[in-house]
Design an enzyme around this catalytic site. Structure first.
Site, short mmCIF file in Angstrom:
data_model
loop_
_atom_site.label_atom_id
_atom_site.label_comp_id
_atom_site.label_asym_id
_atom_site.label_seq_id
_atom_site.Cartn_x
_atom_site.Cartn_y
_atom_site.Cartn_z
N HIS A 63 0.85 -1.19 0.00
CA HIS A 63 0.00 0.00 0.00
C HIS A 63 0.89 1.24 0.00
CE1 HIS A 63 -3.84 -2.02 1.79
NE2 HIS A 63 -3.26 -2.77 0.87
N GLU A 65 0.90 3.90 1.78
CA GLU A 65 1.35 4.32 3.10
C GLU A 65 2.55 3.50 3.58
OE1 GLU A 65 -1.76 3.51 2.08
OE2 GLU A 65 -3.23 4.17 3.56
N CYS A 96 -2.47 -0.39 7.50
CA CYS A 96 -1.70 0.85 7.39
C CYS A 96 -1.83 1.69 8.67
CB CYS A 96 -2.15 1.63 6.17
SG CYS A 96 -1.71 0.81 4.61
#
Length: 159
Positions: A63, A65, A96
């Site tokens: 992801h 992040e 996250c």
């Protein structure tokens, strides 16, 4: 901010959320869910940024992040990013959100809410759990219209 864009011939500072949106658009062009994230140092410099790379890397944890936090930690020489802020175009998922807490991010700014998969203000609400030992200040809705529009367009084109 250390990045600038040209506007009417003058150099203008690029806001962290604007840069995160640019990264999200790059991800969309590559076939990734359009999410972008940037880490900003205590001094206000963008030190790391990323878009989702789940498909490209064949990695469910890739992801935006997570990738941005990894790079910022590498550059800082520490997994703890005390005094750093994170800007992300979509409300972080529970995975996250845990990483944000573990990184000791000072402030989290996010764009669009994620009613189904969010982990901050929707869904699991990771920062409100007693097992969460660090809670950043959270500011949602920053650039929400642009971020939500990008996500809607991405999924509309795939249906």
């Amino acid at each position: 901010m250390n990045e600038r864009s040209e506007c009417a011939g003058a150099l203008m500072p690029v806001s962290p959320m604007a840069r995160a949106l640019e990264l999200a658009m790059e991800g969309a062009r590559a076939g990734e869910v359009p999410v972008g994230a940037v880490v900003v140092s205590a001094g206000g410099e963008i030190v790391a940024g990323a878009c989702n790379r789940v498909e490209r890397d064949r990695d469910p944890s890739a992801h935006a992040e997570i990738i941005a936090l990894r790079e910022a930690g590498r550059l800082a020489g520490s997994p703890r990013l005390v005094g750093h802020d994170l800007y992300v175009t979509l409300e972080p998922c529970p995975m996250c959100a845990h990483a944000i807490a573990l990184a000791r991010i000072r402030r989290l700014y996010y764009g669009a809410e994620d009613e189904k998969g969010g982990g901050v203000d929707n869904g699991a609400r990771i920062f409100s759990l007693t097992s969460c030992h660090h809670r950043p200040e959270v500011y949602g809705g920053i650039g929400a219209a642009a971020a939500a529009g990008l996500l809607r367009q991405f999924f509309r084109e795939r249906r």
